[in-house]
Design a protein around this motif. Structure first.
Motif, PDB file in Angstrom:
ATOM      1  N   TYR A 192       0.159  -1.181  -0.179  1.00 21.74           N
ATOM      2  CA  TYR A 192      -0.366   0.359   0.183  1.00 21.74           C
ATOM      3  C   TYR A 192       1.116   1.076  -0.021  1.00 21.74           C
ATOM      4  CZ  TYR A 192      -2.966  -3.341   1.218  1.00 21.74           C
ATOM      5  OH  TYR A 192      -4.181  -4.472   1.325  1.00 21.74           O
ATOM      6  N   GLY A 193       2.241   1.175  -0.238  1.00 24.90           N
ATOM      7  CA  GLY A 193       3.328   2.306   0.004  1.00 24.90           C
ATOM      8  C   GLY A 193       3.615   2.652   0.814  1.00 24.90           C
ATOM      9  N   GLN A 194       3.575   2.267   1.918  1.00 28.52           N
ATOM     10  CA  GLN A 194       4.066   2.788   3.381  1.00 28.52           C
ATOM     11  C   GLN A 194       5.261   1.754   3.239  1.00 28.52           C
ATOM     12  OE1 GLN A 194       0.897   1.920   6.300  1.00 28.52           O
ATOM     13  NE2 GLN A 194      -0.708   3.094   5.873  1.00 28.52           N
ATOM     14  N   VAL A 195       6.371   2.511   4.365  1.00 25.87           N
ATOM     15  CA  VAL A 195       7.680   1.744   3.845  1.00 25.87           C
ATOM     16  C   VAL A 195       7.880   1.947   5.656  1.00 25.87           C
ATOM     17  CG1 VAL A 195      10.198   2.263   3.200  1.00 25.87           C
ATOM     18  CG2 VAL A 195       8.294   2.695   1.742  1.00 25.87           C
ATOM     19  N   LYS A 196       8.443   0.494   6.198  1.00 28.19           N
ATOM     20  CA  LYS A 196       8.664   0.482   7.333  1.00 28.19           C
ATOM     21  C   LYS A 196      10.105  -0.458   8.135  1.00 28.19           C
ATOM     22  CE  LYS A 196       3.794   0.065   9.092  1.00 28.19           C
ATOM     23  NZ  LYS A 196       2.755  -0.698  10.078  1.00 28.19           N
ATOM     24  N   ASP A 197      10.651   0.339   8.564  1.00 27.12           N
ATOM     25  CA  ASP A 197      11.963  -0.267   8.291  1.00 27.12           C
ATOM     26  C   ASP A 197      11.963  -1.469   9.740  1.00 27.12           C
ATOM     27  OD1 ASP A 197      12.877   1.805   7.578  1.00 27.12           O
ATOM     28  OD2 ASP A 197      13.331   2.389   9.130  1.00 27.12           O
ATOM     29  N   PHE A 198      13.121  -2.552   9.529  1.00 23.71           N
ATOM     30  CA  PHE A 198      13.026  -3.451  10.745  1.00 23.71           C
ATOM     31  C   PHE A 198      13.399  -3.893  11.275  1.00 23.71           C
ATOM     32  CE2 PHE A 198      14.401  -8.519  11.144  1.00 23.71           C
ATOM     33  CZ  PHE A 198      12.904  -8.798  11.446  1.00 23.71           C
ATOM     34  N   VAL A 199      14.182  -4.116  12.722  1.00 24.57           N
ATOM     35  CA  VAL A 199      14.947  -3.716  13.767  1.00 24.57           C
ATOM     36  C   VAL A 199      14.669  -4.763  14.700  1.00 24.57           C
ATOM     37  CG1 VAL A 199      15.942  -2.223  15.225  1.00 24.57           C
ATOM     38  CG2 VAL A 199      14.514  -1.017  13.399  1.00 24.57           C
ATOM     39  N   ALA A 200      15.897  -5.281  14.383  1.00 25.73           N
ATOM     40  CA  ALA A 200      16.119  -6.738  14.904  1.00 25.73           C
ATOM     41  C   ALA A 200      16.816  -6.992  15.336  1.00 25.73           C
ATOM     42  CB  ALA A 200      15.550  -8.114  13.830  1.00 25.73           C
ATOM     43  N   VAL A 201      16.524  -7.954  16.679  1.00 24.25           N
ATOM     44  CA  VAL A 201      18.264  -7.902  18.433  1.00 24.25           C
ATOM     45  C   VAL A 201      18.867  -8.963  17.599  1.00 24.25           C
ATOM     46  CG1 VAL A 201      18.952  -7.908  20.165  1.00 24.25           C
ATOM     47  CG2 VAL A 201      17.590  -5.674  19.449  1.00 24.25           C
ATOM     48  N   GLY A 202      20.483  -9.278  17.796  1.00 22.51           N
ATOM     49  CA  GLY A 202      20.386 -10.374  17.488  1.00 22.51           C
ATOM     50  C   GLY A 202      21.306 -10.763  15.961  1.00 22.51           C
ATOM     51  N   ASP A 203      21.348 -11.798  15.861  1.00 25.44           N
ATOM     52  CA  ASP A 203      22.594 -12.229  14.546  1.00 25.44           C
ATOM     53  C   ASP A 203      21.102 -12.928  14.170  1.00 25.44           C
ATOM     54  OD1 ASP A 203      23.541 -12.895  12.396  1.00 25.44           O
ATOM     55  OD2 ASP A 203      24.755 -14.846  13.386  1.00 25.44           O
ATOM     56  N   VAL A 204      20.456 -12.162  12.870  1.00 24.88           N
ATOM     57  CA  VAL A 204      19.603 -11.927  11.762  1.00 24.88           C
ATOM     58  C   VAL A 204      19.884 -11.735  10.263  1.00 24.88           C
ATOM     59  CG1 VAL A 204      16.903 -11.814  11.161  1.00 24.88           C
ATOM     60  CG2 VAL A 204      17.626 -11.197  13.638  1.00 24.88           C
ATOM     61  N   ASP A 205      20.022 -13.302   9.499  1.00 22.56           N
ATOM     62  CA  ASP A 205      20.502 -13.104   8.720  1.00 22.56           C
ATOM     63  C   ASP A 205      19.422 -12.988   7.336  1.00 22.56           C
ATOM     64  OD1 ASP A 205      21.927 -13.717   5.885  1.00 22.56           O
ATOM     65  OD2 ASP A 205      22.163 -14.722   5.937  1.00 22.56           O
TER      66      ASP A 205
END
Length: 378
Positions: free
Chosen positions: A243-256
């Motif tokens: 729908y045209g919305q931009v959301k950042d993805f934030v994670a803690v730890g080892d994420v690949d």
């Protein structure tokens, strides 16, 4: 007075004629096109657009025609009839009938039509394009007359009472122009299906999100909850992007995060697809540039291809000419005229007009030079 007269020897008949009559007495053909074969060719035109486009191009390029009456007194009445004659339920004019007739001729290898008369059987009420898969042809009273049997929807058959009203033509051998193409078209359809599946797998980008917990006791204890939370947040971010919305993805730890199939390449299908299309176009006798295929070709090659197409169109015109002439002659006979008609076709394209004009110009110039030389010599 002689009691016994000498018998006259019967007139010798050519062996070839007698042999033909003997063979044709019980000669009959099966249905020109079987119902399953007709359905196959119909499905083939729907499945492969280039085949349908080529047939429609041939029909349009065949061009128009003009029917000329041998008696000018009936010419205007003949023109009016040919322009306004009903064709089936939706068509009108003998040109519409000829187009449908040629369409059946190219698709199924043969075509059939009928001259429909009014209730009094004095005037022609219209023309009808028939279903070629329901017609069976057999020899008539002599070797060169035909009788037609119509297969009803119930499965029974009945003989057509007025075979003289039937208009029939077939290509050489009675084989469809599409004969031999179903196998190649099947390969082409499988290639296109595989291309679509590969784009679903590789072209539509999908991601692999991998969470690697550390060796700490707390991290190992809550690894399941953290993985579920990462999955929810990632799915929410992907859904918002629609729908045209931009959301950042934030994670803690080892994420690949990796793209699935990014290291793979789509198979190059240009060579096999072109080879199959070349076979299809060779069977249809249509230059590639008329179908929008930008294959490398020189100007001379294009001119030669156009000449080949012209010869093909002349062949189809020869098949249609007797059918159109029969329609015109039947109308003239219905109004009591003793005249006959002939068919004059338009030039296939403007290049023919140009070539004829150039030829006339060069002949006139050559004649002028000859006359000038003769004048100087005298």
């Amino acid at each position: 007075m002689k009691l016994f007269k000498k018998k006259r020897a019967p007139k010798a008949e050519p062996e070839l004629v007698s042999m033909q009559r003997g063979c044709c007495e019980s000669f009959s053909l099966p249905a020109a096109v079987q119902p399953f074969e007709k359905e196959l060719y119909d499905r083939l035109r729907c499945a492969v657009p280039i085949i349908d486009a080529a047939i429609m191009k041939i029909i349009r390029l065949t061009g128009g025609f003009h029917v000329v009456c041998s008696d000018e007194e009936y010419q205007q009445e003949l023109d009016r009839f040919l322009e306004d004659v009903p064709v089936g339920l939706t068509g009108r004019s003998v040109g519409c009938f000829a187009d449908n007739f040629l369409d059946s001729l190219l698709t199924y290898g043969s075509a059939v039509g009928e001259i429909v008369t009014d209730s009094k059987q004095q005037r022609i009420a219209g023309l009808w394009n028939g279903d070629i898969s329901r017609i069976r042809i057999a020899s008539g009273a002599d070797a060169f007359s035909r009788s037609y049997t119509l297969r009803e929807n119930s499965g029974s058959s009945r003989k057509i009472a007025h075979p003289e009203r039937i208009l029939y033509a077939e290509l050489t051998g009675g084989h469809s122009l599409l004969r031999g193409l179903p196998s190649l078209s099947g390969i082409l359809m499988r290639i296109y299906e595989c291309i679509g599946q590969n784009f679903d797998r590789v072209g539509n980008v999908r991601y692999a999100v991998t969470y690697k917990p550390t060796g700490e006791a707390g991290d190992a204890m809550y690894s399941r909850d953290r993985a579920q939370q990462i999955a929810r947040e990632w799915a929410d971010g992907m859904e918002s992007a629609k729908y045209g919305q931009v959301k950042d993805f934030v994670a803690v730890g080892d994420v690949d995060i990796k793209v699935i199939g990014a290291e793979n390449k789509l198979i190059d299908t240009n060579v096999p697809v072109r080879q199959i299309l070349e076979q299809l176009i060779a069977k249809l006798s249509i230059p590639p540039f008329l179908l929008g295929l930008s294959w490398s070709s020189t100007e001379r090659m294009s001119s030669q291809q156009a000449d080949i197409l012209t010869s093909e169109l002349e062949y189809y015109r020869r098949l249609l000419t007797p059918v159109i002439r029969d329609v015109g002659d039947s109308f003239l006979a219905s109004i009591g005229a003793q005249a006959t008609c002939s068919v004059e076709w338009d030039n296939i394209n403007l290049q023919d007009e140009t070539a004829l004009a150039e030829a006339r110009l060069k002949n006139a110039q050559a004649r002028e030079i000859e006359m000038r030389l003769e004048k100087n010599e005298s």
